[in-house]
Design a protein around this motif. Structure first.
Motif, PDB file in Angstrom:
ATOM      1  N   PRO A  84       0.704  -1.191   0.133  1.00 17.52           N
ATOM      2  CA  PRO A  84       0.052   0.233   0.011  1.00 17.52           C
ATOM      3  C   PRO A  84       0.948   1.337   0.106  1.00 17.52           C
ATOM      4  CG  PRO A  84      -0.921  -1.662   1.568  1.00 17.52           C
ATOM      5  CD  PRO A  84       0.327  -2.390   1.050  1.00 17.52           C
ATOM      6  N   GLN A  85       1.984   1.178   0.739  1.00 15.94           N
ATOM      7  CA  GLN A  85       2.698   2.451   0.776  1.00 15.94           C
ATOM      8  C   GLN A  85       3.379   2.705  -0.642  1.00 15.94           C
ATOM      9  OE1 GLN A  85       2.882   0.130   3.002  1.00 15.94           O
ATOM     10  NE2 GLN A  85       2.690   0.945   4.821  1.00 15.94           N
ATOM     11  N   ALA A  86       3.563   1.754  -1.443  1.00 17.08           N
ATOM     12  CA  ALA A  86       4.000   1.949  -2.795  1.00 17.08           C
ATOM     13  C   ALA A  86       3.020   2.838  -3.694  1.00 17.08           C
ATOM     14  CB  ALA A  86       4.593   0.747  -3.615  1.00 17.08           C
ATOM     15  N   ILE A  87       1.643   2.755  -3.418  1.00 16.43           N
ATOM     16  CA  ILE A  87       0.789   3.526  -4.122  1.00 16.43           C
ATOM     17  C   ILE A  87       0.219   4.902  -3.069  1.00 16.43           C
ATOM     18  CG2 ILE A  87       0.342   2.001  -5.961  1.00 16.43           C
ATOM     19  CD1 ILE A  87      -2.239   1.369  -3.876  1.00 16.43           C
ATOM     20  N   ALA A  88       0.808   5.349  -2.308  1.00 21.08           N
ATOM     21  CA  ALA A  88       0.351   6.160  -1.145  1.00 21.08           C
ATOM     22  C   ALA A  88      -0.081   7.599  -1.933  1.00 21.08           C
ATOM     23  CB  ALA A  88       1.615   6.634  -0.063  1.00 21.08           C
ATOM     24  N   GLU A 141     -11.679  10.937  -5.105  1.00 19.40           N
ATOM     25  CA  GLU A 141     -11.479  10.742  -6.487  1.00 19.40           C
ATOM     26  C   GLU A 141     -11.174   9.266  -6.740  1.00 19.40           C
ATOM     27  OE1 GLU A 141      -7.736  12.777  -7.369  1.00 19.40           O
ATOM     28  OE2 GLU A 141      -7.326  11.136  -9.026  1.00 19.40           O
ATOM     29  N   ILE A 142     -10.527   8.496  -5.877  1.00 22.91           N
ATOM     30  CA  ILE A 142     -10.314   7.213  -6.006  1.00 22.91           C
ATOM     31  C   ILE A 142     -11.291   6.198  -5.831  1.00 22.91           C
ATOM     32  CG2 ILE A 142      -8.607   5.234  -5.739  1.00 22.91           C
ATOM     33  CD1 ILE A 142      -6.221   7.416  -5.251  1.00 22.91           C
ATOM     34  N   PHE A 143     -11.965   6.416  -4.454  1.00 27.00           N
ATOM     35  CA  PHE A 143     -12.791   5.145  -4.266  1.00 27.00           C
ATOM     36  C   PHE A 143     -14.072   5.033  -5.054  1.00 27.00           C
ATOM     37  CE2 PHE A 143     -10.320   4.742  -0.092  1.00 27.00           C
ATOM     38  CZ  PHE A 143      -9.743   3.464  -0.542  1.00 27.00           C
ATOM     39  N   PRO A 144     -14.662   6.453  -5.430  1.00 25.01           N
ATOM     40  CA  PRO A 144     -15.685   6.264  -6.210  1.00 25.01           C
ATOM     41  C   PRO A 144     -15.534   5.709  -7.748  1.00 25.01           C
ATOM     42  CG  PRO A 144     -15.599   8.329  -5.048  1.00 25.01           C
ATOM     43  CD  PRO A 144     -14.302   7.643  -4.786  1.00 25.01           C
ATOM     44  N   LYS A 145     -14.385   6.038  -8.060  1.00 24.73           N
ATOM     45  CA  LYS A 145     -14.204   5.637  -9.484  1.00 24.73           C
ATOM     46  C   LYS A 145     -13.684   4.015  -9.183  1.00 24.73           C
ATOM     47  CE  LYS A 145     -12.996   9.433 -12.209  1.00 24.73           C
ATOM     48  NZ  LYS A 145     -12.315  10.623 -11.506  1.00 24.73           N
ATOM     49  N   THR A 170     -10.446   0.362  12.111  1.00 31.68           N
ATOM     50  CA  THR A 170     -10.610   0.030  10.717  1.00 31.68           C
ATOM     51  C   THR A 170      -9.580  -0.879  10.393  1.00 31.68           C
ATOM     52  OG1 THR A 170     -10.239   1.170   8.744  1.00 31.68           O
ATOM     53  CG2 THR A 170      -8.782   1.911  10.374  1.00 31.68           C
ATOM     54  N   LYS A 171      -9.467  -1.666   9.487  1.00 32.23           N
ATOM     55  CA  LYS A 171      -8.574  -2.749   9.095  1.00 32.23           C
ATOM     56  C   LYS A 171      -7.549  -2.524   8.148  1.00 32.23           C
ATOM     57  CE  LYS A 171     -11.587  -5.463   6.288  1.00 32.23           C
ATOM     58  NZ  LYS A 171     -12.732  -6.085   6.728  1.00 32.23           N
ATOM     59  N   LEU A 172      -6.254  -2.908   8.211  1.00 35.31           N
ATOM     60  CA  LEU A 172      -5.416  -2.585   7.132  1.00 35.31           C
ATOM     61  C   LEU A 172      -5.308  -3.990   6.228  1.00 35.31           C
ATOM     62  CD1 LEU A 172      -2.418  -1.194   9.274  1.00 35.31           C
ATOM     63  CD2 LEU A 172      -4.362   0.061   8.079  1.00 35.31           C
ATOM     64  N   ALA A 173      -6.089  -4.031   5.492  1.00 38.22           N
ATOM     65  CA  ALA A 173      -6.506  -5.136   4.520  1.00 38.22           C
ATOM     66  C   ALA A 173      -5.583  -5.994   3.968  1.00 38.22           C
ATOM     67  CB  ALA A 173      -7.733  -4.806   3.434  1.00 38.22           C
ATOM     68  N   TRP A 174      -4.552  -5.145   3.591  1.00 42.00           N
ATOM     69  CA  TRP A 174      -3.480  -5.983   3.090  1.00 42.00           C
ATOM     70  C   TRP A 174      -2.529  -6.580   4.376  1.00 42.00           C
ATOM     71  CZ3 TRP A 174       2.057  -4.912   2.823  1.00 42.00           C
ATOM     72  CH2 TRP A 174       2.766  -5.651   1.844  1.00 42.00           C
ATOM     73  N   ILE A 195      -5.165  -1.623  -2.414  1.00 36.03           N
ATOM     74  CA  ILE A 195      -5.920   0.058  -2.514  1.00 36.03           C
ATOM     75  C   ILE A 195      -6.530   0.229  -1.396  1.00 36.03           C
ATOM     76  CG2 ILE A 195      -7.569   0.752  -4.159  1.00 36.03           C
ATOM     77  CD1 ILE A 195      -6.616  -0.309  -6.616  1.00 36.03           C
ATOM     78  N   GLU A 196      -7.554  -0.663  -1.035  1.00 39.92           N
ATOM     79  CA  GLU A 196      -8.189  -0.417   0.545  1.00 39.92           C
ATOM     80  C   GLU A 196      -7.194   0.198   1.585  1.00 39.92           C
ATOM     81  OE1 GLU A 196     -11.018  -3.298   1.619  1.00 39.92           O
ATOM     82  OE2 GLU A 196     -10.680  -2.731   3.672  1.00 39.92           O
ATOM     83  N   GLU A 197      -6.140  -0.704   1.705  1.00 35.30           N
ATOM     84  CA  GLU A 197      -5.256  -0.286   2.906  1.00 35.30           C
ATOM     85  C   GLU A 197      -4.555   1.010   2.542  1.00 35.30           C
ATOM     86  OE1 GLU A 197      -2.729  -3.156   4.496  1.00 35.30           O
ATOM     87  OE2 GLU A 197      -1.379  -1.953   5.079  1.00 35.30           O
TER      88      GLU A 197
END
Ligand SMILES: [Zn+2]
Length: 586
Positions: free
Chosen positions: A31-35, A101-105, A349-353, A71-73
């Protein structure tokens, strides 16, 4: 609470390559790679899955699941960073990029991918409820709603910004509204009154701004519903929230049952309170003071004093649950103390990854903080248990199931809150327990208020009128909240709904707490005869994740969904008799 106490910090996880099955798209390492990713960066990953031929549905589904985890994380990490520090503009921007921006798409892509899966007709044991959800999401999805969801997220951010920035002057010191909480329990009635009025005033001052935000939310939500072919947002919300097992009529029955069983019990509680405090009438600032003991309960004074007993409490209840809580505490997955700039409230909340939960709250040293931590820990145990399910969607549960885990934990952990295991000497433990049970009843009445109010907002035809909304809240409140004298305090009473963030941020998310509380009371009733068996059934139900229907999940835990007066009345009577017992003992 000490300032500058240790703060939760997220460690960078090490990717576990053994679970990576890269067959279709090249997934980010973490997840950090796509922060800092934008939608343009992420879209090709989804497009890759959309256009790939589905030769091996299971492999394709695992790949998609892995992408969702990452993506969720990444979005969750941005949300955590922002809610821990709402004054930081970069964190605010990043969180907004993810949420609006990201989640609705991404949601749009998820529907496309779900449609592909449904088209190939793939299924496997444990996937039935996930597929039912997918089919429902596909049915109600409308392209034209995607920008509306983004706009709604922007409005939510506006509400969070207002509430996160609220401060009051307390004896020359700047405090957040949650930091006033201890003063609402002060023995000195004038101190309580001042704290109550300051807290209410902070919201009253923002009333017109929040009302206009809500006007816009209301209009957009009704538009979303109409676009999807529903008469109103309530009907849409039942579908979008996957409420397959109960209806708006059941909720109306729930309201009537609360009115018949809970409201009179709360009125009796308030009469007892009035007599015990020796006052003529219970005023809004008299509802939180503890009735026993000479001074307010102070279960802990610093962060370690909150966390260390919790380790012992959960370990005593169940060694494996204790182990899980210890991991969270040791790995920096708790951010518990209130400080300026932090968003109000508490969440898990959960860190899904990474497969780990994270707990956020605003502790100030009151018994409520202990309840909140135990509650959120219940959610975290659910995350641990359901993470064993192979697909990300099988680990996601609806709120009725999620809150069963957290509210049951509050009742199951209660016997261990006494020292030396927990926080309180024996007499204070009884006081804390009585407070909790009193709170169960008061909260059920509040839940009925919030749910009935939202039903009115979206179905009365007048929900877009700010003045009518406030008036409707007063009517609803009078129906469920009895025994407290609000004469001359109507604006303060009205301000309460503006404080209820669910109404702004998560519409219709509230009845779940009521359904779950009644489920939790059933588990508690079972635990009185069979504590060990109840915890084991609880853990089995949690491990189902989202693979069982709601009634089946409750059944596994030893409970059922309750909307009717008879079953609700039995549980209310049990709570009242326990309360009477505690009063006699002290
Ligand atoms: Zn919860």
């Amino acid at each position: 609470m000490k300032s500058g106490a240790a703060r939760g910090r997220l460690r960078v996880p090490i990717p576990d390559d053994s679970t990576r099955i890269t067959v279709i798209v090249s997934l980010p390492d973490s997840p950090q790679a796509i922060a800092d990713a934008t939608w343009a960066d992420l879209e090709p990953l989804y497009e890759g899955l959309v256009s790939a031929p589905i030769q091996d549905p299971k492999a394709w589904l695992l790949e998609w699941s892995r992408l969702e985890e990452i993506i969720e994380e990444a979005g969750t990490l941005a949300m955590i960073a922002y809610t821990c520090d709402t004054a930081d503009e970069a964190k605010e921007t990043a969180n907004l990029r993810w949420s609006s921006e990201i989640f609705p798409k991404a949601m749009e892509m998820q529907v496309r991918l779900a449609r592909r899966l449904v088209e190939v007709g793939y299924t496997e044991p444990g996937l039935e409820t996930v597929l039912r959800g997918f089919k429902s999401d596909i049915e109600i999805f409308r392209e034209e709603n995607v920008p509306l969801f983004s706009e709604l997220e922007m409005l939510v951010a506006g509400y969070q910004k207002i509430t996160g920035g609220l401060t009051v002057e307390w004896n020359g010191e700047k405090k957040t509204v949650p930091q006033l909480q201890p003063f609402l329990k002060d023995r000195d009635r004038s101190v309580r009154e001042k704290a109550f009025r300051l807290g209410a005033q902070a919201y009253m001052d923002q009333r017109s701004e929040m009302a206009s935000l809500f006007d816009q939310m209301f209009a957009k939500r009704q538009e979303v519903a109409r676009n999807a072919g529903f008469p109103d947002f309530q009907a849409y919300a039942f579908r979008s929230k996957h409420r397959f097992d109960y209806t708006p009529d059941d909720c109306a029955a729930f309201h009537r049952a609360v009115e018949a069983t809970v409201a009179p019990a709360v009125e009796r509680l308030m009469a007892h309170r009035r007599q015990k405090l020796g006052i003529d009438a219970v005023l809004p600032w008299d509802t939180q003071i503890e009735l026993e003991g000479a001074r307010p309960l102070k279960p802990f004074s610093d962060l370690a004093g909150l966390i260390e007993p919790a380790r012992r409490v959960f370990t005593s209840l169940d060694p494996e649950l204790g182990e899980q809580f210890n991991r969270m505490a040791d790995e920096g997955l708790l951010d518990l103390e209130s400080r300026p700039g932090k968003a109000p409230g508490g969440y898990c909340t959960k860190l899904a990854w990474r497969g780990m939960p994270f707990i956020f709250m605003n502790a100030v040293g009151v018994p409520d903080d202990v309840s909140t931590l135990v509650h959120e820990a219940g959610h975290s145990f659910h995350d641990f248990a359901s993470h064993k399910q192979p697909y990300v969607w099988q680990r996601n549960v609806t709120h009725e199931a999620a809150e069963l885990a957290s509210m049951s934990m509050e009742l199951l952990a209660a016997p261990y809150l006494e020292l030396p295991t927990g926080y309180y000497p024996p007499t204070e433990a009884r006081t804390a327990r009585a407070e909790h049970l009193e709170d169960v009843l008061v909260t059920l009445a509040h839940i009925a208020s919030v749910d009935a109010f939202q039903a009115w907002i979206y179905t009365s035809g007048q929900g877009g009128d700010a003045a009518a909304r406030d008036a409707a809240w007063l009517d609803v409140r009078a129906r469920f909240e009895r025994g407290v004298d609000w004469t001359g305090l109507e604006p303060e009473r009205v301000s309460r709904w503006y404080r209820q963030l669910h109404i702004f941020e998560y519409p219709f998310y509230y009845i779940e707490y009521g359904i779950a509380q009644l489920g939790a009371l059933q588990l508690w009733r079972a635990s009185l005869a069979d504590p060990r068996g109840t915890v084991l059934r609880y853990r089995e139900a949690l491990a189902l994740g989202g693979t069982a229907s709601l009634p089946d999940m409750y059944r596994a835990a030893g409970a059922k969904l309750i909307f009717n007066e008879r079953d609700m009345g039995e549980l209310v009577a049990l709570v009242e008799s326990e309360l009477n017992q505690l009063r006699q003992d002290s």
